[in-house]
Design an enzyme around this catalytic site. Structure first.
Site, short mmCIF file in Angstrom:
data_model
loop_
_atom_site.label_atom_id
_atom_site.label_comp_id
_atom_site.label_asym_id
_atom_site.label_seq_id
_atom_site.Cartn_x
_atom_site.Cartn_y
_atom_site.Cartn_z
N LYS A 20 0.84 -1.20 0.00
CA LYS A 20 0.00 0.00 0.00
C LYS A 20 0.87 1.25 0.00
O LYS A 20 2.05 1.22 0.34
CB LYS A 20 -0.92 0.02 1.23
CG LYS A 20 -0.20 0.31 2.56
CD LYS A 20 -0.12 1.79 2.86
CE LYS A 20 0.67 2.16 4.08
NZ LYS A 20 2.09 1.81 4.16
N GLY A 159 7.94 1.76 3.98
CA GLY A 159 6.66 2.45 4.15
C GLY A 159 5.60 2.02 3.17
O GLY A 159 4.61 2.72 2.98
N LEU A 160 5.78 0.85 2.56
CA LEU A 160 4.83 0.36 1.56
C LEU A 160 3.99 -0.81 2.08
O LEU A 160 3.38 -1.54 1.29
CB LEU A 160 5.57 -0.05 0.29
CG LEU A 160 6.30 1.09 -0.44
CD1 LEU A 160 7.04 0.56 -1.66
CD2 LEU A 160 5.33 2.19 -0.84
N SER A 163 4.87 -5.49 5.95
CA SER A 163 4.47 -6.35 7.07
C SER A 163 2.96 -6.60 7.05
O SER A 163 2.50 -7.72 7.32
CB SER A 163 4.88 -5.73 8.41
OG SER A 163 4.18 -4.52 8.65
N GLU A 208 -0.15 -7.34 12.95
CA GLU A 208 0.49 -6.03 12.95
C GLU A 208 0.75 -5.54 14.37
O GLU A 208 1.76 -4.89 14.63
CB GLU A 208 -0.38 -5.02 12.20
CG GLU A 208 -0.34 -5.15 10.69
CD GLU A 208 0.89 -4.46 10.11
OE1 GLU A 208 0.82 -3.30 9.72
OE2 GLU A 208 1.94 -5.12 10.09
N ASP A 219 -2.78 0.06 7.07
CA ASP A 219 -2.01 -0.79 6.15
C ASP A 219 -2.72 -2.11 5.89
O ASP A 219 -2.90 -2.53 4.74
CB ASP A 219 -0.62 -1.06 6.71
CG ASP A 219 0.27 0.17 6.67
OD1 ASP A 219 -0.26 1.28 6.54
OD2 ASP A 219 1.50 0.01 6.77
#
Length: 318
Positions: A20, A159-160, A163, A208, A219
């Site tokens: 994301k 930052g995409l 996880s 998460e 996310d």
């Protein structure tokens, strides 16, 4: 007479989930401000292989970070997870981790990658913790052995949502293995599909929590649902999630600086800043929220063509 080799108890299968990008609202989402997040074409993939009855082990093989560890199923802390006061079901709603359950899996997670440098090993331990928490919550001590092989095209720590994508894969696979998901199939009612997507999303959020401590939830939400969502975390009760079905396709330039960042560390920095300077930080977070709302209005307008004209950009934040 030669003994016949036994066959696996279930066929091998694969699941995948996208990464994301938070288009608007980065960091502010943790503090209750709206965020617009969209799925990207980079994905994680999880291959699940069921072993024969005689092989009572479970293996997590995450090749992209060099994690490969095998646990004996019978040695895992099933009694703690399945105690009447602790037992969770696929439909359970969990907003925080149980400290007693975390303590029970800690020695098993800490056993991974002991020969690696501490920084890399901590990443492995967090990954193992998330996996074991989900596996023990949703699985059974009577289950056969499995190998979970993870591969991801999403850069780690960029930052995409790498996880979250992985947690969505694990959540989906474990729910499929416990037959808690039906479909997807062409005749599946929309309401049923929504319930199952939210079920996947919820357990991915639990994963998460194990990795990041206090994630916003955006996310895993966009990784579960795909496309784009307007997300707003609530301090009490479920978060507000609005699917943006008409969100336009955007051509985004994503640059990998190869400088990994920890989401937990970044969130902690913003939290400390907010605690030290509540008024100033509050105004900044409010401004981010207003920008998100303004951008969403623009992107959702009928005459937006995605070319980013100057007059359109001038409207942002007003």
């Amino acid at each position: 007479m030669e003994r016949k080799v036994s066959s696996p108890m279930a066929p091998t299968f694969m699941v995948s989930a996208p990464g994301k990008v938070i288009v608007f609202g980065e960091h502010a989402a943790v503090f209750g401000k709206p965020a617009v997040a969209a799925a990207i074409s980079l994905r994680s993939y999880l291959l699940v292989t069921t072993l024969t009855k005689s092989r009572r082990t479970v293996t997590l093989n995450f090749r992209d970070i060099g994690l490969n560890h095998t646990w004996t199923i019978d040695s895992l802390p099933w009694p703690v997870f399945h105690h009447a006061s602790k037992k969770k079901f696929y439909y359970s709603v969990i907003h925080s981790l149980d400290p007693e359950l975390l303590n029970a899996i800690k020695p098993h997670a800490e056993a991974v990658s002991r020969d690696l440098p501490e920084k890399q090993r901590r990443m492995h331990v967090r990954s193992a913790t998330a996996f074991l928490y989900l596996f023990l919550s949703l699985g059974s001590s009577q289950s056969p052995g499995f190998i979970y092989t993870l591969r991801s095209t999403i850069p780690i720590g960029a930052g995409l949502g790498s996880s979250a994508s992985i947690c969505v894969c694990l959540s989906t696979a474990l729910l499929l293995q416990t037959r808690s998901l039906a479909g997807p199939h062409p005749d599946q009612p929309l309401k049923e599909a929504e319930v199952q997507i939210e079920r996947i999303n919820h357990w991915a959020y639990v994963g998460e929590l194990c990795i990041h401590g206090d994630p916003s939830g955006v996310d895993n939400t966009v990784s579960s649902r795909g496309k784009a969502v307007l997300f707003q975390k609530n301090t009490s009760g479920p978060s507000s999630v609005t699917p943006l079905v008409n969100f336009p396709k955007l051509r985004l330039l994503l640059v990998d600086t190869r400088q990994p960042r920890s989401t937990a560390t970044q969130v902690g920095k913003v939290r400390r800043l907010k605690d030290s300077h509540p008024t100033t930080t509050g105004l900044i977070l409010d401004a981010i929220g207003q920008l998100t709302a303004s951008a969403l209005e623009l992107l959702s307008s009928a005459n937006f063509n995605g070319n980013g004209t100057c007059d359109a950009l001038d409207r942002l934040g007003r």
